[in-house]
Design an enzyme around this catalytic site. Structure first.
Site, short mmCIF file in Angstrom:
data_model
loop_
_atom_site.label_atom_id
_atom_site.label_comp_id
_atom_site.label_asym_id
_atom_site.label_seq_id
_atom_site.Cartn_x
_atom_site.Cartn_y
_atom_site.Cartn_z
N ALA A 62 -9.21 5.97 3.98
CA ALA A 62 -9.05 7.16 4.82
C ALA A 62 -10.28 8.06 4.88
O ALA A 62 -11.00 8.23 3.90
CB ALA A 62 -7.87 8.01 4.37
N GLY A 63 -10.47 8.61 6.06
CA GLY A 63 -11.46 9.67 6.25
C GLY A 63 -12.81 9.23 6.76
O GLY A 63 -13.64 10.07 7.09
N GLY A 94 -7.77 10.19 9.26
CA GLY A 94 -8.04 10.43 10.68
C GLY A 94 -9.10 11.48 10.97
O GLY A 94 -9.32 11.81 12.13
N ASN A 96 -8.98 2.71 9.87
CA ASN A 96 -8.09 2.51 11.02
C ASN A 96 -8.61 3.33 12.20
O ASN A 96 -9.22 2.78 13.12
CB ASN A 96 -6.65 2.86 10.69
CG ASN A 96 -5.69 2.32 11.74
OD1 ASN A 96 -6.06 2.07 12.88
ND2 ASN A 96 -4.45 2.12 11.39
N THR A 97 -8.46 4.65 12.13
CA THR A 97 -8.84 5.48 13.27
C THR A 97 -10.29 5.26 13.70
O THR A 97 -10.59 5.20 14.90
CB THR A 97 -8.64 6.98 12.91
OG1 THR A 97 -7.35 7.12 12.33
CG2 THR A 97 -8.72 7.84 14.15
N LYS A 118 0.88 -1.17 0.00
CA LYS A 118 0.00 0.00 0.00
C LYS A 118 0.92 1.21 0.00
O LYS A 118 1.63 1.47 0.97
CB LYS A 118 -0.92 0.00 1.20
CG LYS A 118 -1.99 1.06 1.05
CD LYS A 118 -2.81 1.26 2.29
CE LYS A 118 -3.21 2.70 2.32
NZ LYS A 118 -3.21 3.26 3.66
#
Lengths: 328, 256
Positions: free
Chosen positions: B184-185, B157, B206-207, B96
């Site tokens: 993301a996001g 994040g 993730n976050t 990635k």
């Protein structure tokens, strides 16, 4: 009842277990390759915050519950415990993170404006709201380690400078060095910086809640501040990276720009021993009792875990909360 | 289910492995969500002599596909070196690719990304580029050899969800057959469901999971939302109808 025990490892865990055993009338020998607490042990690099409520944000419930014993325990050993609470702040754009932190923790109240100025005038220059954890405390970790060692010597504990495996009843408190016996144990790298500044005065630990660069600053008196600590899934010891140091310093600078002119006194790094759930364990493996996995909670949880380990060793309480058996 | 570089995956959810309260909770999040790909960062953890091995072994024990990333790399050279290290560490040609262009927002550097993607593809890597939804950038990445695209929903994040629906629809329309993954996001399961309704193949989180009060429950919530959104997409949804604009008046007004 066990009458004599050899403890391997005279770091935070070994010293606390020895203290608990001696108070139960057990003769204790501490065996460690180093002559005295120092830079070889990860507790040397600790923050020394006794902050069970703040830690409750990410840690499991026992950390918050058992951590509340710590301040009284350290005080009972004659260590200077500074009970002025701790403060949590955020930068302006992360304000909502503070609300979330408040939702997920207990033992705090919101302080703003004049109340914050009274508590921490230099912080109030730059911040208008903070969470105040009034019942938290902090100690100087290095002073505490040296004090505990001295106190044990005075109480008749024997100290042997050796790495050899002892015979007889053994309590293994070697931290990450015990990976040879505890395959689940891993190291989690932490880096810290010590600064000296005459321009900032803080009376209690300040935490900066930041989505990427969380920071705590513990005042050590005489203008000395400890900045900590990164948390990286790596077992590397002794090497602080430029990026980590830069992040810690940037976060401190954002907290108060006067830190920009501070003197860098020390940069340190070590690896904390941790199990997969980041909780400590008291593991019986044959004749040996392992006490390990204190992660980032050495000073906070060692008192409770030492009490459990002493209970297992003296058969006072053979299966306390963090007890595991390893028949492998 | 999505196929990345000839490998079929059992889930539309990829999970990052950073920032969890503990590895035990990370493992629980995988278990409850059924996520089948774990992204792992190596740049910072590697240290000297594979100091991150204990953690990577735990990721290995999850029994899912490992997708190493170049998180934290701000230049082409750094990203390429990190990818080469990751290939050795994890014995995979998957990477990635992140080339960060802005230190604060962690926005991708589109120029460096294309360059690094080309170098790595030529070197035999199978590249999963973390990119923006910019159509021209994505075309360049495909020309460079990428057979998966991972556009952001919003900056890493932030939890802001899908910031540019039009751009993401446009990307899907221009690359009907390429696996597209929202990277993301995202902050909420409903946003992941929306990505599925747009026809996207998967999401990477993730976050949103790691920083939730109950990460494992949040992971499961996302997994269910992905299933719901995908079912909705496949079921050919009705077209929305604007009843606010009146039609021709009908005699007696019974059906106006």
């Amino acid at each position: 009842m066990t009458e004599a025990v050899t403890i391997r490892g005279a770091g935070i865990v070994g010293l606390c277990v020895a203290t608990e055993l001696i108070s139960r009338g057990v003769a204790v020998t501490l065996r460690d390759p180093a002559p005295s607490p120092g830079a070889h042990g990860c507790s040397w690099w600790a923050g020394g915050m006794l902050a069970p409520f703040c830690e409750g944000f990410t840690a499991e419930e026992p950390v918050m519950r058992l951590g509340q014993e710590a301040a009284d325990w350290w005080q009972a050993q004659g260590v200077e415990v500074i009970r002025r609470g701790s403060l949590m702040v955020t930068l302006e754009r992360d304000r909502r993170e503070l609300d979330q932190f408040a939702r997920r923790t207990t033992g705090h109240r919101l302080v703003t404006g004049a109340d914050l100025t009274v508590l921490e005038p230099h912080l109030a220059d730059r911040h208008d709201r903070a969470l105040y954890f009034a019942d938290e405390a902090h100690i100087d970790p290095r002073a505490a380690l040296l004090h505990l060692r001295k106190r044990l010597e005075d109480a008749g504990a024997r100290f042997e400078q050796s790495d050899a495996a002892p015979t007889g009843p053994v309590i293994d408190c070697r931290g990450l060095a015990a990976q040879d016996s505890l395959p689940d144990l891993r190291g989690v790298k932490g880096e810290m910086v010590v600064l000296r500044s005459a321009d900032v005065t803080l009376s209690r630990p300040i935490r900066l809640l930041h989505p990427r660069f969380p920071l705590y600053i513990v005042p050590r008196g005489d203008g000395v501040f400890m900045l900590g600590a990164t948390q990286i899934e790596s077992e590397e010891k002794g090497r602080a990276s430029a990026r980590s140091v830069m992040e810690l310093l940037s976060a401190a600078y954002a907290l108060h720009p006067a830190f920009g002119e501070a003197e860098v006194m020390e940069i340190g790094a070590d690896a904390r021993p941790a199990f997969p759930d980041n909780l400590p364990r008291v593991t019986r493996k044959g004749e040996t009792i392992h006490v390990n996995g204190l992660f980032r909670h050495g000073f906070l949880l060692s008192p409770a875990v030492a009490r459990m380990a002493a209970g297992v060793a003296t058969r006072e309480n053979e299966a306390p909360e963090f007890y595991h058996e390893d028949h492998g | 289910m999505p196929i990345y570089y000839d490998t079929e995956i059992k889930s539309r959810l990829m999970l990052g492995t950073a920032q969890y309260p503990s590895p035990a909770i990370l493992a629980e999040a995988f278990k409850r969500s059924g996520a089948d790909i774990a992204t792992v960062s190596v740049r910072r953890e590697a240290g000297d002599e594979r100091a991150g091995q204990a953690f990577w072994d735990m990721i290995g024990d999850l029994g899912v596909h490992v997708l190493p990333n170049t998180a934290g790399c701000h230049s082409v050279r750094e990203a390429v070196t990190t990818a080469q290290m990751a290939r050795e560490l994890f014995d995979t040609s998957w990477i990635k690719l992140e080339v960060i262009g802005h230190a604060d927002t962690l926005q991708p550097d589109p120029f460096g990304l294309v360059e690094a993607a080309r170098i790595l593809t030529d070197d035999g890597f199978q590249v999963f580029p973390y990119c923006t939804e910019d159509l021209v950038l994505c075309e360049r990445l495909v020309e460079a050899g990428c057979r998966v695209l991972m556009p952001w929903g919003a900056p890493i994040g932030t939890g802001l969800g899908l910031n540019n629906i039009y751009g993401l629809r446009s990307l899907r329309a221009h690359f009907p057959d390429l696996p597209l993954v929202i990277d993301a996001g995202l902050g909420l399961p409903s946003q992941a469901a929306h990505a599925m309704e747009l026809g996207y193949d998967a999401v990477l989180l993730n976050t949103a999971v790691a920083k939730a009060g109950d990460p494992a429950a949040m992971a499961e919530g996302f997994a269910r939302a992905l299933e719901a959104g995908r079912l909705g997409f496949k079921a050919d949804p009705m077209e929305p109808r604007d009843m606010a604009a009146p039609s021709t008046p009908v005699l007696g007004r019974a059906f106006t």
